[in-house]
Design a protein around this motif. Structure first.
Motif, PDB file in Angstrom:
ATOM      1  N   VAL A  17       0.887  -1.154   0.000  1.00  0.00           N
ATOM      2  CA  VAL A  17       0.000   0.000   0.000  1.00  0.00           C
ATOM      3  C   VAL A  17       0.928   1.208   0.000  1.00  0.00           C
ATOM      4  O   VAL A  17       1.805   1.322   0.848  1.00  0.00           O
ATOM      5  CB  VAL A  17      -0.881   0.018   1.262  1.00  0.00           C
ATOM      6  CG1 VAL A  17      -1.790   1.238   1.246  1.00  0.00           C
ATOM      7  CG2 VAL A  17      -1.686  -1.272   1.369  1.00  0.00           C
ATOM      8  N   THR A  18       0.755   2.077  -0.969  1.00  0.00           N
ATOM      9  CA  THR A  18       1.673   3.208  -1.105  1.00  0.00           C
ATOM     10  C   THR A  18       0.919   4.525  -1.009  1.00  0.00           C
ATOM     11  O   THR A  18      -0.312   4.579  -1.116  1.00  0.00           O
ATOM     12  CB  THR A  18       2.417   3.152  -2.449  1.00  0.00           C
ATOM     13  OG1 THR A  18       1.472   3.276  -3.526  1.00  0.00           O
ATOM     14  CG2 THR A  18       3.181   1.846  -2.591  1.00  0.00           C
ATOM     15  N   ILE A  19       1.692   5.577  -0.813  1.00  0.00           N
ATOM     16  CA  ILE A  19       1.145   6.935  -0.801  1.00  0.00           C
ATOM     17  C   ILE A  19       2.037   7.820  -1.661  1.00  0.00           C
ATOM     18  O   ILE A  19       3.129   7.413  -2.069  1.00  0.00           O
ATOM     19  CB  ILE A  19       1.047   7.513   0.628  1.00  0.00           C
ATOM     20  CG1 ILE A  19       2.429   7.501   1.306  1.00  0.00           C
ATOM     21  CG2 ILE A  19       0.021   6.743   1.446  1.00  0.00           C
ATOM     22  CD1 ILE A  19       2.443   8.148   2.686  1.00  0.00           C
ATOM     23  N   THR A  20       1.582   9.011  -1.907  1.00  0.00           N
ATOM     24  CA  THR A  20       2.371   9.993  -2.649  1.00  0.00           C
ATOM     25  C   THR A  20       2.877  11.057  -1.674  1.00  0.00           C
ATOM     26  O   THR A  20       2.373  11.170  -0.548  1.00  0.00           O
ATOM     27  CB  THR A  20       1.520  10.656  -3.746  1.00  0.00           C
ATOM     28  OG1 THR A  20       0.369  11.245  -3.140  1.00  0.00           O
ATOM     29  CG2 THR A  20       1.080   9.624  -4.779  1.00  0.00           C
ATOM     30  N   HIS A  38       2.188  -0.546   9.469  1.00  0.00           N
ATOM     31  CA  HIS A  38       2.842   0.511  10.239  1.00  0.00           C
ATOM     32  C   HIS A  38       3.810   1.354   9.406  1.00  0.00           C
ATOM     33  O   HIS A  38       4.413   2.271   9.930  1.00  0.00           O
ATOM     34  CB  HIS A  38       3.604  -0.104  11.418  1.00  0.00           C
ATOM     35  CG  HIS A  38       2.744  -0.999  12.260  1.00  0.00           C
ATOM     36  ND1 HIS A  38       1.834  -0.519  13.161  1.00  0.00           N
ATOM     37  CD2 HIS A  38       2.649  -2.355  12.301  1.00  0.00           C
ATOM     38  CE1 HIS A  38       1.212  -1.527  13.743  1.00  0.00           C
ATOM     39  NE2 HIS A  38       1.687  -2.650  13.247  1.00  0.00           N
ATOM     40  N   ARG A  39       3.956   0.998   8.128  1.00  0.00           N
ATOM     41  CA  ARG A  39       4.861   1.742   7.255  1.00  0.00           C
ATOM     42  C   ARG A  39       4.226   1.887   5.876  1.00  0.00           C
ATOM     43  O   ARG A  39       3.545   0.978   5.401  1.00  0.00           O
ATOM     44  CB  ARG A  39       6.200   1.020   7.070  1.00  0.00           C
ATOM     45  CG  ARG A  39       7.030   0.886   8.342  1.00  0.00           C
ATOM     46  CD  ARG A  39       7.093  -0.519   8.787  1.00  0.00           C
ATOM     47  NE  ARG A  39       8.064  -0.738   9.856  1.00  0.00           N
ATOM     48  CZ  ARG A  39       7.994  -1.754  10.698  1.00  0.00           C
ATOM     49  NH1 ARG A  39       7.021  -2.632  10.610  1.00  0.00           N
ATOM     50  NH2 ARG A  39       8.907  -1.901  11.645  1.00  0.00           N
ATOM     51  N   LEU A  40       4.493   2.997   5.230  1.00  0.00           N
ATOM     52  CA  LEU A  40       3.965   3.246   3.893  1.00  0.00           C
ATOM     53  C   LEU A  40       5.074   3.765   2.978  1.00  0.00           C
ATOM     54  O   LEU A  40       5.633   4.833   3.237  1.00  0.00           O
ATOM     55  CB  LEU A  40       2.839   4.282   3.946  1.00  0.00           C
ATOM     56  CG  LEU A  40       1.520   3.845   4.593  1.00  0.00           C
ATOM     57  CD1 LEU A  40       0.633   5.054   4.843  1.00  0.00           C
ATOM     58  CD2 LEU A  40       0.805   2.817   3.722  1.00  0.00           C
ATOM     59  N   PRO A  41       5.411   3.039   1.909  1.00  0.00           N
ATOM     60  CA  PRO A  41       6.345   3.577   0.918  1.00  0.00           C
ATOM     61  C   PRO A  41       5.717   4.794   0.226  1.00  0.00           C
ATOM     62  O   PRO A  41       4.518   4.822  -0.038  1.00  0.00           O
ATOM     63  CB  PRO A  41       6.521   2.420  -0.070  1.00  0.00           C
ATOM     64  CG  PRO A  41       6.123   1.191   0.695  1.00  0.00           C
ATOM     65  CD  PRO A  41       5.026   1.646   1.616  1.00  0.00           C
ATOM     66  N   VAL A  42       6.550   5.779  -0.058  1.00  0.00           N
ATOM     67  CA  VAL A  42       6.092   6.987  -0.738  1.00  0.00           C
ATOM     68  C   VAL A  42       6.624   6.941  -2.166  1.00  0.00           C
ATOM     69  O   VAL A  42       7.839   6.801  -2.379  1.00  0.00           O
ATOM     70  CB  VAL A  42       6.595   8.256  -0.014  1.00  0.00           C
ATOM     71  CG1 VAL A  42       6.005   9.500  -0.678  1.00  0.00           C
ATOM     72  CG2 VAL A  42       6.222   8.211   1.472  1.00  0.00           C
ATOM     73  N   VAL A  43       5.728   7.034  -3.141  1.00  0.00           N
ATOM     74  CA  VAL A  43       6.132   6.881  -4.538  1.00  0.00           C
ATOM     75  C   VAL A  43       5.641   8.041  -5.392  1.00  0.00           C
ATOM     76  O   VAL A  43       4.637   8.680  -5.081  1.00  0.00           O
ATOM     77  CB  VAL A  43       5.604   5.552  -5.129  1.00  0.00           C
ATOM     78  CG1 VAL A  43       6.138   4.351  -4.365  1.00  0.00           C
ATOM     79  CG2 VAL A  43       4.085   5.525  -5.119  1.00  0.00           C
ATOM     80  N   LEU A  51       9.813   6.897   2.717  1.00  0.00           N
ATOM     81  CA  LEU A  51       9.097   5.934   3.551  1.00  0.00           C
ATOM     82  C   LEU A  51       8.512   6.685   4.743  1.00  0.00           C
ATOM     83  O   LEU A  51       9.211   7.455   5.414  1.00  0.00           O
ATOM     84  CB  LEU A  51      10.049   4.837   4.035  1.00  0.00           C
ATOM     85  CG  LEU A  51       9.434   3.735   4.900  1.00  0.00           C
ATOM     86  CD1 LEU A  51       8.514   2.855   4.048  1.00  0.00           C
ATOM     87  CD2 LEU A  51      10.530   2.881   5.534  1.00  0.00           C
ATOM     88  N   LEU A  52       7.228   6.458   4.993  1.00  0.00           N
ATOM     89  CA  LEU A  52       6.566   7.079   6.140  1.00  0.00           C
ATOM     90  C   LEU A  52       6.178   5.977   7.125  1.00  0.00           C
ATOM     91  O   LEU A  52       5.553   4.984   6.737  1.00  0.00           O
ATOM     92  CB  LEU A  52       5.315   7.838   5.697  1.00  0.00           C
ATOM     93  CG  LEU A  52       4.630   8.689   6.763  1.00  0.00           C
ATOM     94  CD1 LEU A  52       5.545   9.814   7.230  1.00  0.00           C
ATOM     95  CD2 LEU A  52       3.314   9.255   6.248  1.00  0.00           C
ATOM     96  N   THR A  53       6.556   6.146   8.379  1.00  0.00           N
ATOM     97  CA  THR A  53       6.270   5.136   9.399  1.00  0.00           C
ATOM     98  C   THR A  53       5.522   5.765  10.571  1.00  0.00           C
ATOM     99  O   THR A  53       5.530   6.984  10.741  1.00  0.00           O
ATOM    100  CB  THR A  53       7.570   4.497   9.924  1.00  0.00           C
ATOM    101  OG1 THR A  53       8.274   5.455  10.728  1.00  0.00           O
ATOM    102  CG2 THR A  53       8.467   4.038   8.781  1.00  0.00           C
ATOM    103  N   GLU A  54       4.897   4.900  11.380  1.00  0.00           N
ATOM    104  CA  GLU A  54       4.196   5.386  12.566  1.00  0.00           C
ATOM    105  C   GLU A  54       5.157   6.122  13.504  1.00  0.00           C
ATOM    106  O   GLU A  54       4.805   7.139  14.100  1.00  0.00           O
ATOM    107  CB  GLU A  54       3.537   4.220  13.307  1.00  0.00           C
ATOM    108  CG  GLU A  54       2.225   3.769  12.691  1.00  0.00           C
ATOM    109  CD  GLU A  54       1.524   2.733  13.547  1.00  0.00           C
ATOM    110  OE1 GLU A  54       2.173   2.162  14.456  1.00  0.00           O
ATOM    111  OE2 GLU A  54       0.334   2.483  13.307  1.00  0.00           O
TER     112      GLU A  54
END
Length: 219
Positions: A17-20, A38-43, A51-54
């Motif tokens: 699951v990614t975010i911008t 708990h973590r989201l790769p940013v693309v 990378l965004l993490t809690e």
């Protein structure tokens, strides 16, 4: 030493699951809760940029001791984007890397996650929790049967063959086997598909092996 194997299957379920970069922190937290991650790769256009993490969000959020109201806190979180606080130097690995390579890199770099890249394509993430689960699985904890440790003081060629012949003679199939080399001995952890742990211990003890750590996993 644990068995070497590619850990590709470990991260497929979390195929990311990614975010911008312009995703707000509030939206990112909602995605984390929704997918129990708990973590989201940013693309950006398929390219990994962060990378965004809690923990990063917590570090960059106002303290609970702040005098700001709930409304003001939510306003700040709605104005803060991934680009404002994300980790920009993301540690990556490849799908065909080995489990122990990932574990070693996490330990050396003091991180709990690696982003998995197939060339320039993001294919998932692997976390320290995934590695813990793999370690448990490698050792046969979830597999029904008997797991036991054969302690070998005089390590020599043919020990594993002898263990294999012994289990075959009693019609026990080996489902897992791991070898750990210690300073003064070698431990062979064997998992066989029988519930009769007492018989297993007796057979190997009669052959002169020291047997310890006998554990039965019910059907």
């Amino acid at each position: 030493r644990s068995t070497l194997f590619p850990y590709t299957t470990l991260f497929r379920s979390a195929l990311a699951v990614t975010i911008t970069p312009d995703t707000t922190v509030i939206k990112a937290l909602d995605l984390m809760r929704q997918h129990d991650i708990h973590r989201l790769p940013v693309v950006v256009k398929g390219q990994l940029v962060g990378l965004l993490t809690e923990s990063v969000i917590a570090k960059n959020s106002p303290s609970t001791a702040t005098s700001l109201s709930v409304h003001e806190l939510n306003y700040l979180l709605n104005k803060t984007t991934a680009a404002d606080i994300m980790i920009r130097r993301v540690i990556t690995t490849s799908p065909d890397a080995l489990l122990e390579q990932a574990a070693s890199e996490m330990r050396n770099m003091d991180v709990g996650v690696l982003v998995v890249m197939d060339h320039a394509q993001l294919v998932g993430i692997i976390t320290d929790k995934d590695i813990f689960e793999a370690f448990i699985d490698i050792n046969g904890y979830y597999t029904p049967g008997t797991r036991f440790v054969v302690e070998v003081v005089d390590d020599k060629a043919g020990i594993l063959e002898d263990i294999g012949e012994t289990t075959a003679k009693h019609n026990w199939s080996i489902t897992q086997m791991n070898v750990y080399h210690l300073d003064d001995k070698t431990n062979v952890v064997v998992h066989v598909d029988t519930q009769d742990s007492e018989e297993v211990a007796r057979v190997f003890q009669e052959k002169g092996y020291k047997v310890s750590g006998v554990f039965v996993k019910p059907e």
